[in-house]
Design a protein around this motif. Structure first.
Motif, short mmCIF file in Angstrom:
data_model
loop_
_atom_site.label_atom_id
_atom_site.label_comp_id
_atom_site.label_asym_id
_atom_site.label_seq_id
_atom_site.Cartn_x
_atom_site.Cartn_y
_atom_site.Cartn_z
N ASN A 44 9.36 -9.10 -2.90
CA ASN A 44 8.61 -10.32 -3.20
C ASN A 44 7.91 -10.79 -1.93
OD1 ASN A 44 9.41 -10.65 -5.96
ND2 ASN A 44 11.43 -11.16 -5.19
N TYR A 45 6.68 -11.26 -2.10
CA TYR A 45 5.88 -11.73 -0.98
C TYR A 45 5.31 -13.11 -1.29
CZ TYR A 45 6.31 -7.00 0.68
OH TYR A 45 6.82 -5.81 1.10
N TYR A 46 5.10 -13.88 -0.23
CA TYR A 46 4.58 -15.23 -0.39
C TYR A 46 3.06 -15.25 -0.36
CZ TYR A 46 9.32 -16.82 0.43
OH TYR A 46 10.67 -17.03 0.33
N LYS A 47 2.50 -16.29 -0.95
CA LYS A 47 1.06 -16.55 -0.92
C LYS A 47 0.57 -16.52 0.53
CE LYS A 47 -2.11 -20.37 -1.73
NZ LYS A 47 -2.24 -21.72 -2.28
N GLY A 48 -0.61 -15.95 0.75
CA GLY A 48 -1.20 -15.90 2.09
C GLY A 48 -1.20 -14.49 2.64
N GLU A 49 -1.22 -14.40 3.96
CA GLU A 49 -1.29 -13.11 4.64
C GLU A 49 0.10 -12.52 4.82
OE1 GLU A 49 -4.10 -11.41 5.58
OE2 GLU A 49 -5.17 -13.00 4.53
N ASN A 50 0.25 -11.26 4.47
CA ASN A 50 1.50 -10.53 4.63
C ASN A 50 1.20 -9.20 5.31
OD1 ASN A 50 3.66 -12.00 2.75
ND2 ASN A 50 1.67 -12.08 1.75
N THR A 51 2.09 -8.76 6.19
CA THR A 51 1.93 -7.49 6.89
C THR A 51 3.09 -6.58 6.54
OG1 THR A 51 0.78 -8.58 8.71
CG2 THR A 51 1.67 -6.39 9.14
N LEU A 52 2.78 -5.36 6.13
CA LEU A 52 3.82 -4.38 5.80
C LEU A 52 3.75 -3.23 6.77
CD1 LEU A 52 3.06 -5.85 3.03
CD2 LEU A 52 4.10 -3.88 1.97
N ASP A 53 4.89 -2.88 7.35
CA ASP A 53 4.99 -1.73 8.24
C ASP A 53 5.45 -0.55 7.38
OD1 ASP A 53 5.51 0.20 10.11
OD2 ASP A 53 6.72 -1.08 11.40
N LEU A 54 4.55 0.39 7.14
CA LEU A 54 4.83 1.52 6.26
C LEU A 54 4.86 2.84 7.01
CD1 LEU A 54 2.61 0.38 3.25
CD2 LEU A 54 5.04 -0.02 3.61
N LYS A 55 5.29 2.81 8.27
CA LYS A 55 5.29 4.04 9.06
C LYS A 55 6.26 5.08 8.51
CE LYS A 55 8.38 2.02 12.47
NZ LYS A 55 8.35 1.32 13.72
N ARG A 56 7.27 4.65 7.75
CA ARG A 56 8.23 5.61 7.18
C ARG A 56 7.64 6.37 6.00
NH1 ARG A 56 10.72 3.65 2.54
NH2 ARG A 56 10.32 1.44 2.14
N ILE A 89 -0.26 -2.13 6.85
CA ILE A 89 -1.25 -2.58 5.86
C ILE A 89 -1.07 -4.09 5.68
CG2 ILE A 89 0.16 -2.15 3.80
CD1 ILE A 89 -2.57 -1.06 2.57
N ASN A 90 -2.18 -4.78 5.58
CA ASN A 90 -2.18 -6.22 5.40
C ASN A 90 -2.49 -6.54 3.95
OD1 ASN A 90 -1.99 -6.99 8.30
ND2 ASN A 90 -3.86 -5.79 8.35
N ILE A 91 -1.80 -7.55 3.42
CA ILE A 91 -2.00 -7.96 2.04
C ILE A 91 -2.26 -9.45 2.02
CG2 ILE A 91 -1.02 -8.07 -0.27
CD1 ILE A 91 0.79 -5.75 0.50
N SER A 92 -3.40 -9.82 1.48
CA SER A 92 -3.75 -11.23 1.32
C SER A 92 -3.54 -11.60 -0.14
CB SER A 92 -5.21 -11.45 1.72
OG SER A 92 -5.56 -12.79 1.55
N LEU A 93 -2.60 -12.51 -0.40
CA LEU A 93 -2.22 -12.85 -1.77
C LEU A 93 -2.61 -14.29 -2.11
CD1 LEU A 93 1.35 -11.31 -1.72
CD2 LEU A 93 -0.65 -10.39 -2.90
N PRO A 94 -3.21 -14.50 -3.27
CA PRO A 94 -3.56 -15.85 -3.68
C PRO A 94 -2.37 -16.62 -4.24
CG PRO A 94 -4.30 -14.31 -5.34
CD PRO A 94 -3.74 -13.49 -4.19
N PHE A 95 -1.28 -15.90 -4.60
CA PHE A 95 -0.08 -16.51 -5.18
C PHE A 95 1.14 -15.73 -4.72
CE2 PHE A 95 -3.53 -16.86 -8.32
CZ PHE A 95 -3.63 -18.24 -8.41
N ASP A 96 2.33 -16.35 -4.76
CA ASP A 96 3.56 -15.60 -4.54
C ASP A 96 3.58 -14.44 -5.54
OD1 ASP A 96 4.17 -17.60 -2.74
OD2 ASP A 96 5.81 -18.44 -3.91
N SER A 97 3.96 -13.25 -5.06
CA SER A 97 3.87 -12.06 -5.91
C SER A 97 5.00 -11.09 -5.64
CB SER A 97 2.55 -11.32 -5.65
OG SER A 97 1.44 -12.15 -5.88
#
Length: 72
Positions: free
Chosen positions: A35-47, A11-19
């Motif tokens: 914690n995730y940084y501002k911008g595009e983040n990718t999470l591998d949630l296969k588990r 799942i991809n998460i686009s964040l406007p601020f560090d969150s």
């Protein structure tokens, strides 16, 4: 923004601020928190098992909000 929804493993998460993101399952059990940084983040949630998950997204600028996603 979280996409795609529903998702299989990634799942991809686009964040406007560090969150901080807390993920709970449909029973309210916390399954992840990071914690995730501002911008595009990718999470591998296969588990994660198939089902409904809630992403609680918190940051100083916007407060907190929840997004519902479905894992196939």
């Amino acid at each position: 923004m979280l996409y795609p929804n529903p998702f299989n493993t990634i799942i991809n998460i686009s964040l406007p601020f560090d969150s901080k993101i807390t993920v709970t399952d449909s029973k309210g059990t916390k399954v992840s928190e990071s914690n995730y940084y501002k911008g595009e983040n990718t999470l591998d949630l296969k588990r994660f098992e198939s089902g409904v998950y809630y992403f609680l997204i918190q940051n100083k600028q916007m407060g907190m909000f929840t997004k519902k996603v479905v894992k196939l």
